[in-house]
Design a protein around this motif. Structure first.
Motif, PDB file in Angstrom:
ATOM      1  N   CYS A  14       0.825  -1.214   0.000  1.00  0.00           N
ATOM      2  CA  CYS A  14       0.000   0.000   0.000  1.00  0.00           C
ATOM      3  C   CYS A  14       0.860   1.266   0.000  1.00  0.00           C
ATOM      4  CB  CYS A  14      -0.939  -0.008   1.207  1.00  0.00           C
ATOM      5  SG  CYS A  14      -2.079   1.389   1.263  1.00  0.00           S
ATOM      6  N   ASP A  15       1.573   1.509   1.101  1.00  0.00           N
ATOM      7  CA  ASP A  15       2.354   2.741   1.229  1.00  0.00           C
ATOM      8  C   ASP A  15       3.542   2.721   0.271  1.00  0.00           C
ATOM      9  OD1 ASP A  15       1.022   4.058   3.611  1.00  0.00           O
ATOM     10  OD2 ASP A  15       1.450   2.073   4.415  1.00  0.00           O
ATOM     11  N   SER A 110       0.042  -5.093   3.763  1.00  0.00           N
ATOM     12  CA  SER A 110       0.793  -3.924   4.211  1.00  0.00           C
ATOM     13  C   SER A 110       1.196  -4.051   5.669  1.00  0.00           C
ATOM     14  CB  SER A 110      -0.076  -2.671   4.020  1.00  0.00           C
ATOM     15  OG  SER A 110       0.505  -1.539   4.619  1.00  0.00           O
ATOM     16  N   ASN A 111       2.260  -3.336   6.036  1.00  0.00           N
ATOM     17  CA  ASN A 111       2.644  -3.212   7.443  1.00  0.00           C
ATOM     18  C   ASN A 111       1.822  -2.158   8.176  1.00  0.00           C
ATOM     19  OD1 ASN A 111       4.515  -5.192   7.952  1.00  0.00           O
ATOM     20  ND2 ASN A 111       6.308  -3.874   7.863  1.00  0.00           N
ATOM     21  N   SER A 112       1.015  -1.407   7.455  1.00  0.00           N
ATOM     22  CA  SER A 112       0.213  -0.356   8.076  1.00  0.00           C
ATOM     23  C   SER A 112      -0.984  -0.945   8.824  1.00  0.00           C
ATOM     24  CB  SER A 112      -0.290   0.619   7.015  1.00  0.00           C
ATOM     25  OG  SER A 112       0.771   1.345   6.451  1.00  0.00           O
ATOM     26  N   HIS A 113      -1.611  -0.104   9.639  1.00  0.00           N
ATOM     27  CA  HIS A 113      -2.824  -0.519  10.322  1.00  0.00           C
ATOM     28  C   HIS A 113      -3.973  -0.622   9.321  1.00  0.00           C
ATOM     29  CE1 HIS A 113      -1.163  -0.365  14.324  1.00  0.00           C
ATOM     30  NE2 HIS A 113      -0.679   0.837  14.097  1.00  0.00           N
ATOM     31  N   LEU A 114      -4.905  -1.504   9.624  1.00  0.00           N
ATOM     32  CA  LEU A 114      -5.999  -1.782   8.705  1.00  0.00           C
ATOM     33  C   LEU A 114      -6.786  -0.527   8.361  1.00  0.00           C
ATOM     34  CD1 LEU A 114      -7.550  -3.930   7.148  1.00  0.00           C
ATOM     35  CD2 LEU A 114      -8.937  -4.320   9.189  1.00  0.00           C
ATOM     36  N   ALA A 115      -7.067   0.303   9.353  1.00  0.00           N
ATOM     37  CA  ALA A 115      -7.849   1.519   9.103  1.00  0.00           C
ATOM     38  C   ALA A 115      -7.133   2.435   8.116  1.00  0.00           C
ATOM     39  CB  ALA A 115      -8.118   2.255  10.406  1.00  0.00           C
ATOM     40  N   ILE A 117      -4.991   1.485   5.764  1.00  0.00           N
ATOM     41  CA  ILE A 117      -5.040   0.878   4.436  1.00  0.00           C
ATOM     42  C   ILE A 117      -6.394   1.143   3.785  1.00  0.00           C
ATOM     43  CG2 ILE A 117      -4.784  -1.250   3.122  1.00  0.00           C
ATOM     44  CD1 ILE A 117      -3.270  -2.412   5.552  1.00  0.00           C
ATOM     45  N   VAL A 118      -7.455   0.958   4.562  1.00  0.00           N
ATOM     46  CA  VAL A 118      -8.809   1.182   4.041  1.00  0.00           C
ATOM     47  C   VAL A 118      -8.965   2.613   3.552  1.00  0.00           C
ATOM     48  CG1 VAL A 118     -11.243   1.317   4.681  1.00  0.00           C
ATOM     49  CG2 VAL A 118      -9.869  -0.654   5.390  1.00  0.00           C
ATOM     50  N   HIS A 119      -8.474   3.574   4.342  1.00  0.00           N
ATOM     51  CA  HIS A 119      -8.572   4.975   3.932  1.00  0.00           C
ATOM     52  C   HIS A 119      -7.767   5.234   2.674  1.00  0.00           C
ATOM     53  CE1 HIS A 119      -7.325   9.248   3.876  1.00  0.00           C
ATOM     54  NE2 HIS A 119      -8.610   9.428   4.155  1.00  0.00           N
ATOM     55  N   SER A 120      -6.572   4.646   2.593  1.00  0.00           N
ATOM     56  CA  SER A 120      -5.736   4.848   1.404  1.00  0.00           C
ATOM     57  C   SER A 120      -6.419   4.309   0.156  1.00  0.00           C
ATOM     58  CB  SER A 120      -4.375   4.173   1.598  1.00  0.00           C
ATOM     59  OG  SER A 120      -3.632   4.805   2.615  1.00  0.00           O
TER      60      SER A 120
END
Length: 233
Positions: A14-15, A110-115, A117-120
């Motif tokens: 993602c990021d 992704s290593n990011s938080h789920l919230a 990722i959803v926003h992205s």
């Protein structure tokens, strides 16, 4: 799906691949920590850390400088960084069109938080395109560079890892995907990517690197028809 295809699932980071968020996160971390430690030395410590979870980056800083960052400082940094990414990170140019033009199931890992990722995905207008699940470090025991999140994506989709193709920008993510036994395309088009990064990813084992998202659909289609280097046709 055609029997001639060697790829059954496309997995995207993602990021830095869908959203240009790493440059925003780096700036926030640098500004906050630059008030605690010498900035010129901090730059060296932070070099190449993109793709790691924030907690691992902060642990590296603490170990290098022999300091302990207060919980309040860390909470504020996480909050401010998340808010800045939410408000200011832009979609990667061409990412939406590229993924819409690839005829494969798509998952995001992704290593990011789920919230986040959803926003992205909402910001990139790709939510509906991701038809094979969203997977975050929160769902597995070990974040990237461990292969866990990629293996979870493959298992959930019912696809063997060797039939998955991953798009990644960071050494951390590439290491994770390769450890999972997946094929990897390195993406070099985000704002934070240093000039030498393509060679770094090639040395890790990526098959191909691209600098623009408009290269992705054609490359994916080509790789679908080509067996991995270690597999006979």
């Amino acid at each position: 799906m055609s029997a001639a295809s060697y790829i059954d699932l496309l997995i995207s980071d993602c990021d830095g691949v869908l959203i240009d968020s790493e440059i925003v996160a780096e700036r926030m971390v640098r500004e906050a920590l630059g008030k605690r430690v010498p900035l010129h030395e901090l730059e060296v410590v932070l070099h190449g850390t993109f793709g790691l979870q924030a907690r691992d980056i902060l642990a590296r800083v603490e170990a290098h400088f022999g300091i302990t960052l207060e919980e309040q400082f860390i909470r504020e940094l996480y909050h401010n960084t998340g808010a800045s990414i939410h408000d200011h990170a832009l979609p990667i140019a061409g990412a939406r069109d590229a993924y819409l033009n690839i005829d494969l199931p798509l998952a995001v890992a992704s290593n990011s938080h789920l919230a986040g990722i959803v926003h992205s995905l909402q910001r990139c207008q790709l939510t509906e395109r991701v038809d094979s699940g969203i997977f975050s470090a929160e769902q597995v025991a070990r974040p990237k560079p461990a292969p866990d999140v990629y293996l979870l994506a493959a298992k959930t989709a019912g696809v063997a890892p060797q039939r998955c193709l991953v798009v990644e920008d960071s050494s951390t993510g590439v290491t994770a995907a390769l450890a999972a036994g997946m094929r990897v395309i390195g993406f070099l088009g985000a704002s934070h990517i240093p000039p030498e990064h393509g060679e770094t990813l090639r040395q890790l084992g990526v098959e191909h690197v691209i600098r623009h998202m408009d290269e992705l659909p054609g490359l994916v289609e080509r790789l679908r028809r080509e067996p991995p280097p270690n597999v006979l046709p």
